[in-house]
Design a protein around this motif. Structure first.
Motif, PDB file in Angstrom:
ATOM      1  N   ASN A 133       0.936   7.249  11.768  1.00 23.17           N
ATOM      2  CA  ASN A 133      -0.303   7.488  11.026  1.00 23.17           C
ATOM      3  C   ASN A 133      -1.533   7.443  11.930  1.00 23.17           C
ATOM      4  O   ASN A 133      -2.642   7.629  11.475  1.00 23.17           O
TER       5      ASN A 133
ATOM      6  N   LYS B 216      -4.298   8.958   9.629  1.00 21.70           N
ATOM      7  CA  LYS B 216      -3.885   9.680   8.432  1.00 21.70           C
ATOM      8  C   LYS B 216      -3.978   8.763   7.225  1.00 21.70           C
ATOM      9  O   LYS B 216      -4.337   9.188   6.136  1.00 21.70           O
ATOM     10  N   ASN B 217      -3.635   7.483   7.431  1.00 15.45           N
ATOM     11  CA  ASN B 217      -3.630   6.509   6.349  1.00 15.45           C
ATOM     12  C   ASN B 217      -3.908   5.144   6.951  1.00 15.45           C
ATOM     13  O   ASN B 217      -3.020   4.540   7.556  1.00 15.45           O
ATOM     14  N   LEU B 218      -5.125   4.645   6.808  1.00 14.36           N
ATOM     15  CA  LEU B 218      -5.495   3.363   7.397  1.00 14.36           C
ATOM     16  C   LEU B 218      -4.749   2.200   6.749  1.00 14.36           C
ATOM     17  O   LEU B 218      -4.539   1.166   7.391  1.00 14.36           O
ATOM     18  N   THR B 219      -4.316   2.348   5.489  1.00 14.08           N
ATOM     19  CA  THR B 219      -3.575   1.263   4.839  1.00 14.08           C
ATOM     20  C   THR B 219      -2.175   1.096   5.425  1.00 14.08           C
ATOM     21  O   THR B 219      -1.456   0.185   5.038  1.00 14.08           O
ATOM     22  N   ALA B 220      -1.803   1.963   6.365  1.00 18.66           N
ATOM     23  CA  ALA B 220      -0.505   1.838   7.036  1.00 18.66           C
ATOM     24  C   ALA B 220      -0.571   0.823   8.168  1.00 18.66           C
ATOM     25  O   ALA B 220       0.402   0.654   8.899  1.00 18.66           O
TER      26      ALA B 220
ATOM     27  N   ALA C 213       0.832  -1.211   0.000  1.00 16.01           N
ATOM     28  CA  ALA C 213       0.000   0.000   0.000  1.00 16.01           C
ATOM     29  C   ALA C 213       0.866   1.261   0.000  1.00 16.01           C
ATOM     30  O   ALA C 213       0.352   2.364   0.183  1.00 16.01           O
ATOM     31  N   ASN C 214       2.184   1.088  -0.189  1.00 12.33           N
ATOM     32  CA  ASN C 214       3.142   2.204  -0.181  1.00 12.33           C
ATOM     33  C   ASN C 214       3.093   2.988   1.129  1.00 12.33           C
ATOM     34  O   ASN C 214       3.260   4.201   1.146  1.00 12.33           O
ATOM     35  N   ALA C 215       2.865   2.272   2.224  1.00 12.03           N
ATOM     36  CA  ALA C 215       2.717   2.932   3.527  1.00 12.03           C
ATOM     37  C   ALA C 215       3.770   2.470   4.532  1.00 12.03           C
ATOM     38  O   ALA C 215       3.628   2.711   5.724  1.00 12.03           O
TER      39      ALA C 215
END
Length: 164
Positions: A113, A150-154, A46-48
């Motif tokens: 995040n 900030k980014n749940l895919t992290a 997820a690029n996280a």
């Protein structure tokens, strides 16, 4: 922030978020090094995978990982020096000890995040009246706070990882 239900004034924690990336470990499977790496891989896909990365689990799972040898190894354990796959591991009772009947959760994420906002100050209230007959002063505290991602895919979670 980890297991909040989103009801009764609780924020919705990581484990109750919709759209959370999950690992593919099957229910009832023991913790494996490959499963731990898979969590990192889900976040990386997820690029996280940048920032304050690490795992979080309950102490029973950390204990199991500390005594489980990696595949193809003789003395290298999954959990060594408070790390898994080179990332720090937070051990906390805030992670539920059971999923269903026997499993645990393993969470991997970029923890910067997760934002925790506090509104106002912690209120401390003393009540010398309610339990005055017992000679007790009741003290309670309240705090207004919420969480946001900030980014749940992290974040990625393995459910039903059994401690061996």
């Amino acid at each position: 922030a980890i297991q909040g239900t989103g009801a009764n004034g609780q924020p919705t924690g990581i484990l109750n978020q919709t759209g959370l990336v999950s690992g593919s470990i099957s229910s009832g499977s023991a913790i494996t090094f490959a499963g731990c790496v898979e969590l990192w891989s889900k976040v990386a896909q997820a690029n996280a995978d940048v920032g304050n990365l690490g795992y979080v689990c309950v102490h029973q799972l950390a204990n199991s990982a500390a005594t489980t040898i990696k595949a193809g190894s003789s003395y290298n354990f999954i959990y060594e020096n408070k790390q898994i796959f080179g990332y720090p591991v937070g051990v906390s009772t805030n992670v539920p000890a059971t999923v269903g009947t026997n499993g645990q959760y393993l969470i991997f994420g970029a923890w910067d995040n997760l934002m925790i906002g506090e509104f106002g100050a912690i209120e401390v209230i003393t009540d010398p009246y309610s339990s005055k007959g017992k000679g007790v002063v009741e003290i309670s505290a309240a705090m207004l706070a919420d969480i946001q991602f900030k980014n749940l895919t992290a974040f990625a979670v393995q459910k039903s990882v059994l401690a061996a």
